[in-house]
Design an enzyme around this catalytic site. Structure first.
Site, short mmCIF file in Angstrom:
data_model
loop_
_atom_site.label_atom_id
_atom_site.label_comp_id
_atom_site.label_asym_id
_atom_site.label_seq_id
_atom_site.Cartn_x
_atom_site.Cartn_y
_atom_site.Cartn_z
NE ARG A 61 26.55 33.85 -21.00
CZ ARG A 61 26.14 34.96 -20.75
NH1 ARG A 61 27.13 35.87 -20.37
NH2 ARG A 61 24.95 35.52 -20.58
CG HIS A 121 28.91 36.66 -14.80
ND1 HIS A 121 28.51 35.67 -15.58
CD2 HIS A 121 28.24 37.64 -15.61
CE1 HIS A 121 27.91 35.78 -16.61
NE2 HIS A 121 27.76 37.14 -16.91
P1 NDP Z 1 25.11 41.16 -30.06
O1 NDP Z 1 24.29 40.24 -30.28
O2 NDP Z 1 24.61 42.59 -29.94
O3 NDP Z 1 26.52 41.29 -30.63
C1 NDP Z 1 27.36 39.83 -30.73
C2 NDP Z 1 28.28 40.16 -31.84
O4 NDP Z 1 29.08 38.97 -32.08
C3 NDP Z 1 27.99 40.71 -33.36
O5 NDP Z 1 28.85 41.75 -33.86
C4 NDP Z 1 28.12 39.24 -33.92
O6 NDP Z 1 28.30 39.41 -35.60
C5 NDP Z 1 29.21 38.87 -33.47
N1 NDP Z 1 29.33 37.33 -33.56
C6 NDP Z 1 28.48 36.37 -33.37
N2 NDP Z 1 28.67 35.06 -33.84
C7 NDP Z 1 30.04 35.20 -34.21
C8 NDP Z 1 30.50 34.58 -35.16
N3 NDP Z 1 30.73 33.18 -35.26
N4 NDP Z 1 32.24 35.05 -35.57
C9 NDP Z 1 32.20 36.49 -35.43
N5 NDP Z 1 31.40 37.27 -34.78
C10 NDP Z 1 30.32 36.64 -34.11
O7 NDP Z 1 25.58 40.94 -28.40
P2 NDP Z 1 25.68 41.96 -27.07
O8 NDP Z 1 27.14 42.75 -27.79
O9 NDP Z 1 24.66 42.51 -26.53
O10 NDP Z 1 26.40 40.84 -25.99
C11 NDP Z 1 27.46 40.11 -26.44
C12 NDP Z 1 27.60 38.87 -25.22
O11 NDP Z 1 28.24 39.37 -24.06
C13 NDP Z 1 26.36 38.45 -24.67
O12 NDP Z 1 25.86 37.36 -25.58
C14 NDP Z 1 26.65 37.79 -23.34
O13 NDP Z 1 27.03 36.39 -23.71
C15 NDP Z 1 27.89 38.56 -23.07
N6 NDP Z 1 27.43 39.45 -21.73
C16 NDP Z 1 28.15 39.31 -20.56
C17 NDP Z 1 27.75 40.15 -19.65
C18 NDP Z 1 28.80 40.10 -18.41
O14 NDP Z 1 28.32 40.65 -17.31
N7 NDP Z 1 29.83 39.25 -18.32
C19 NDP Z 1 26.75 41.01 -19.49
C20 NDP Z 1 26.14 41.32 -20.90
C21 NDP Z 1 26.49 40.30 -21.87
P3 NDP Z 1 27.50 40.10 -36.32
O15 NDP Z 1 27.23 41.80 -36.06
O16 NDP Z 1 27.94 39.97 -37.74
O17 NDP Z 1 26.05 39.48 -36.07
C1 OXD Z 2 24.14 39.02 -19.76
C2 OXD Z 2 24.84 38.64 -18.51
O1 OXD Z 2 24.05 38.01 -20.53
O2 OXD Z 2 24.80 39.13 -17.38
O3 OXD Z 2 23.23 39.84 -19.26
O4 OXD Z 2 25.74 37.84 -18.55
#
Ligand code: NDP
Ligand code: OXD
Length: 306
Positions: A221, A269
């Site tokens: 993000r 994006h």
């Molecule tokens: P998940 O919820 O599967 O994974 C999130 C990871 O971040 C987990 O490993 C979590 O740790 C870690 N995390 C969360 N908070 C913290 C913190 N404070 N400190 C350290 N680690 C932290 O999410 P996804 O992998 O599915 O997606 C991640 C992000 O990617 C989405 O939230 C979205 O914003 C972004 N995204 C962007 C896209 C784009 O097109 N640019 C498309 C899709 C997603 P833990 O495992 O310990 O919970």
């Molecule tokens: C998502 C994205 O969060 O597209 O899926 O950014």
């Protein structure tokens, strides 16, 4: 079963057709103010009025992985919020990150510039051992990216909130291990959800801890990055550049300095797009599981913010 679709900034007709085809026994309608109460909703950036009117929903299915914008709204307290859990996004994310990483590591932009001038020239090969890749976020997307990067023999590090063991990844967890994780990383990939804890996490003091000549790939993000801090770090030579897919304001304003900076690559994006058919199949599977009282993956913990 009644399903309401409320998606802004999205072509909704194909979602309506797809959900109707997958659930012929259900009533699937596009939401309009005053519509009857539904059991489930499929949403993207819904207006507050929708949530206020549909307070009885059993679950809200977000057609994206990130729920940061949705959680800013006043949500019905008992409704489960369910995000997309991969649904074809992780392989796209792996492609995008590997492309950005390899383009940087192999200096393909320099070769393209030389070739454009008709120059047949070589650059000194770099060592992968000197290019460790740190992935912030070891969730659904981060782990898939880690696996793909490891296949090219880069050393891979990962950072998450809870302690993890992931094959081929040197894992770090929590705030206390963040400095060690950063100090051992040269390329930093952000795949964190946007929460109160992670907003602004890519800023001068954290990015300064990367190894000299570091490179940033932000695919999570825009608000993870303190945008004002990036160009000075690149211009000082501490960072070699950045590939950015997400921005504080999207579309990126025409006057934004990221567009023109020679060491910053901007994409709109698009690193991992929502794939409609995969997403509909996943959402329908989860709705049916909810009806049977079975657990579903991707339920958001509202307190954690992801
Ligand atoms: P998940 O919820 O599967 O994974 C999130 C990871 O971040 C987990 O490993 C979590 O740790 C870690 N995390 C969360 N908070 C913290 C913190 N404070 N400190 C350290 N680690 C932290 O999410 P996804 O992998 O599915 O997606 C991640 C992000 O990617 C989405 O939230 C979205 O914003 C972004 N995204 C962007 C896209 C784009 O097109 N640019 C498309 C899709 C997603 P833990 O495992 O310990 O919970
Ligand atoms: C998502 C994205 O969060 O597209 O899926 O950014």
């Amino acid at each position: 079963m009644r399903i309401s679709i409320c998606c802004t900034d999205t072509k909704v007709e194909p979602w309506l057709t797809g959900l109707r085809a997958a659930l012929p026994q259900a009533s699937v309608e596009l939401w309009a103010p005053g519509a009857p109460a539904a059991d489930y909703a499929v949403v993207w950036a819904p207006p507050q009025q929708f949530l206020d009117e549909q307070a009885q929903l059993k679950a809200l299915f977000n057609i994206g992985a990130g729920v940061d914008a949705l959680l800013q709204l006043r949500l019905p307290p008992k409704t489960r919020v369910v995000r997309l859990d991969d649904a074809g996004m992780s392989v796209q994310m792996a492609e995008y990150v590997c492309h950005a990483l390899i383009r940087h590591f192999r200096e393909f932009d320099h070769y393209a510039a030389d070739v454009a001038q008709g120059k047949w020239s070589y650059r000194r090969p770099r060592l992968r051992t000197e290019c460790p890749v740190g992935i912030m976020g070891l969730g659904v997307l981060g782990q898939r990216v880690a696996k793909a990067v490891a296949q090219f023999d880069f050393p891979v590090l990962g950072w998450s909130r809870s302690v993890k063991q992931v094959e081929g990844v040197r894992c770090f967890a929590g705030q206390t291990q963040l400095p060690e994780f950063l100090a051992h990383s040269k390329v930093l990939v952000c795949l964190l959800p946007l929460t109160e804890d992670t907003r602004g996490i890519l800023r001068r003091d954290t990015l300064s801890q990367l190894q000299s000549g570091g490179y940033l790939i932000n695919v999570a993000r825009g608000a993870h990055l303190v945008e004002e801090d990036l160009i000075p770090l690149i211009d000082s030579g501490h960072l070699a550049g950045a590939t950015l897919d997400v921005f504080r304001q999207e579309p990126l304003p025409a006057s934004h300095p990221f567009w023109a900076h020679p060491k910053i690559t901007v994409t709109p994006h698009t690193s991992a797009r929502t794939l409609r058919d995969e997403s509909i199949a996943q959402i329908v599977g989860k709705m049916l599981a909810c009806e049977r009282g079975e657990p579903v993956a991707g339920v958001v913990d509202r307190n954690r913010g992801y």
